[in-house]
Scaffold this active site. Sequence first.
Site, mmCIF file in Angstrom:
data_model
loop_
_atom_site.group_PDB
_atom_site.id
_atom_site.type_symbol
_atom_site.label_atom_id
_atom_site.label_comp_id
_atom_site.label_asym_id
_atom_site.label_seq_id
_atom_site.Cartn_x
_atom_site.Cartn_y
_atom_site.Cartn_z
ATOM 1 N N TYR A 153 168.411 19.674 31.255
ATOM 2 C CA TYR A 153 168.458 19.929 31.141
ATOM 3 C C TYR A 153 170.353 20.755 30.566
ATOM 4 O O TYR A 153 170.464 20.974 31.195
ATOM 5 C CB TYR A 153 167.469 21.717 30.590
ATOM 6 C CG TYR A 153 167.830 22.023 29.421
ATOM 7 C CD1 TYR A 153 166.902 21.813 28.190
ATOM 8 C CD2 TYR A 153 168.406 23.262 29.095
ATOM 9 C CE1 TYR A 153 168.012 22.498 26.769
ATOM 10 C CE2 TYR A 153 168.142 23.744 28.261
ATOM 11 C CZ TYR A 153 167.983 23.729 26.822
ATOM 12 O OH TYR A 153 168.347 23.839 25.685
ATOM 13 N N ASP A 256 177.680 20.855 34.537
ATOM 14 C CA ASP A 256 177.196 21.157 33.763
ATOM 15 C C ASP A 256 176.770 22.852 34.605
ATOM 16 O O ASP A 256 175.736 23.339 35.218
ATOM 17 C CB ASP A 256 175.973 21.301 33.103
ATOM 18 C CG ASP A 256 175.422 21.911 31.827
ATOM 19 O OD1 ASP A 256 175.851 22.756 32.315
ATOM 20 O OD2 ASP A 256 174.184 22.034 30.963
ATOM 21 N N LYS A 284 175.681 31.475 30.361
ATOM 22 C CA LYS A 284 175.606 32.532 30.828
ATOM 23 C C LYS A 284 175.604 33.667 31.609
ATOM 24 O O LYS A 284 176.490 34.564 30.579
ATOM 25 C CB LYS A 284 174.543 31.579 31.831
ATOM 26 C CG LYS A 284 173.417 31.307 30.785
ATOM 27 C CD LYS A 284 171.805 31.055 31.721
ATOM 28 C CE LYS A 284 171.597 29.695 31.111
ATOM 29 N NZ LYS A 284 170.034 29.801 30.414
#
Length: 448
Positions: A153, A256, A284
Site C-alpha cells: 500500500y 516507501d 508517519k
Amino acid sequence: MHTTRSSHTRSRTRSQQWFERAQQSLVEGVNSPSRGATVYTAGPIVLERGQGSHVWDADGNEYVDFMMSFGALIQGHAHPTLVKTVSEAIAEGSHFAAATSAEVEAAERFRRMVPSAEVVRFTNTGSEATMLVLRLARAHTRRRKFLKFEGHYHGWYDPYLLNAHCHTPDQLGPVENPARIPDSDGIPPSTFDDVVLAPWNDVAALERVMRQHGHELAAVITEPIMANMGCILPRAGYFERLRELTRDSGCLLIFDEVVTGFRYAPGGCQQYYGVQPDLSTFGKALGAGFPVGAVAGPRSILERMRWSENMVLHYGTFNGHRLTMKVVAANLDLLSAENVYGKLHAVGNAAIAGLREVFRRRQVKAIVQGFGPMFQIYFTERDAIRDYRDYCQYVDTKLYSGFVHRLLDRGIYMTPSNGLHWIISTAHSDADVQALVEAADQACAGLS
Ligand SMILES: Cc1ncc(COP(=O)(O)O)c(C=O)c1O
C-alpha cells in the site's frame, strides 16, 4: 496500575452516543473506514486524551496504546518537548506559506539522519509523498510505467490502488500473471495500463518480470517491510537482487518508508538493511503526530522540481507547514539521542517474546512476526507469512479481530484489523509490555 488491569473495561456508553451522533454528519461516523464499525465491530471507541503510552476514551476507560496513530506517534502522546515546541511556535503564528527557518532546521536534521537524502521535499502526508515520487521518477527516466508489488500500500493515489487489499486465494490468479484487482471504485481502468504488478519476496518472479518489463519501467516501488499485510520481512538477499535488477534496467528503486522511516534506524530500513534506493518517501513517525510526508533523494532528481518550463510540479499551501516543521526538528533531535533505537528494539522484542510465550503456553496456533518497534500477530498454522498470497490464504483475520476485541476490553488499545501492525514508541515501558502480555494471556482463554 499496569499490572492490575485484569478487569474488563467499564461501559462504552459515551463512545456509543458519540458514534450515533457522528453518523449524522460523517460517512460511517468517521473520516476513514479503518476507524469505523467495519473494523471495530461494536462501534469505534471514541478517544479523548493521550499521555505517554496511554489513551483514555470518552467513558474514561484507560488503555495502553499499541496502535499509536498507525505508527505516527513515535514519541507517544503529548511528549513534553513536543508540547512545549508547539505551544511556543503557535504563539508566533502557525504557518506563513513562505520561506522559514523552521523548514531549514527540519531538512538539515533529516539529511543528517537519512544517508540517501541529499535533498528533501516536505509534503503533508505519506500519500502526497508517493504521488510526488512517481511524478519525479517518470520525469527523470522519461518512462511511464512503474512496478508495484501485490499487497503493498502506498497511499490512496489512483495508480497505486491495485491489489492493496486482501482477497480470497481463488481471486488472485497465477503468480506469473496475478489478477489485477482495483481497490477503489472511481478510478479509470486506463490508469492501471502503466502499472506492472508482481508478487513480492520472490526472486525468480522478480527476475522474470524485470526481464519482460525492466526496460520500460520508470521505477519499482516497494515497502521495505510489508506493513499493510501485518508485518512481513524481506527474504535475505531480496533487496540486493532488486537493487541490481533496477540498476541494470535503468529504472529507479523507490523505498516507501512511510511506515518504516525513523522507526527501525535513524536512516530507516534502507540503513538497517544496507540498501541504497534512488528515492524514498517518508511520513508517519517523521511528524510524531503531525501531518507530514517527505520525498528524499539525490539533488539530480529532486532538482527537477525547480521552477522551469519543464519542471515537475509540486505545489501546496501547507507544504513545509511551520508548526509541523518545528515538531519535525524537535522530534528528530529526540530520535538522535543516545540509544533511542536500542530501547525501541529492546521493548519491542520483549513484547514479541512475551506474546510468543503466551501463545505457546496457551497452545494457540499463532505466530508473532517482525522485530523491534513493529510486529504483527497472525493466527495461522504456518510458521511464517512470507507474502501477500500467504496472508490471503493462511491468516485467520477473523480470529485476530476477536482476539483484539478481547484486548480492547482488557485495557489494550489496538486496531482489530490484521493488516496493520503493533507499534512501539519511545514512551512504551516494560510495564506496558507486561500489561500486554497479561491481557493477551487472559484473551487467549477460551479463544476460538
Ligand atoms: C507504506 C505506506 N505508504 C504510504 C502511506 C500513505 O500515508 P498517509 O496515510 O500519510 O497518506 C501509507 C499509509 O499507511 C503506508 O503505509
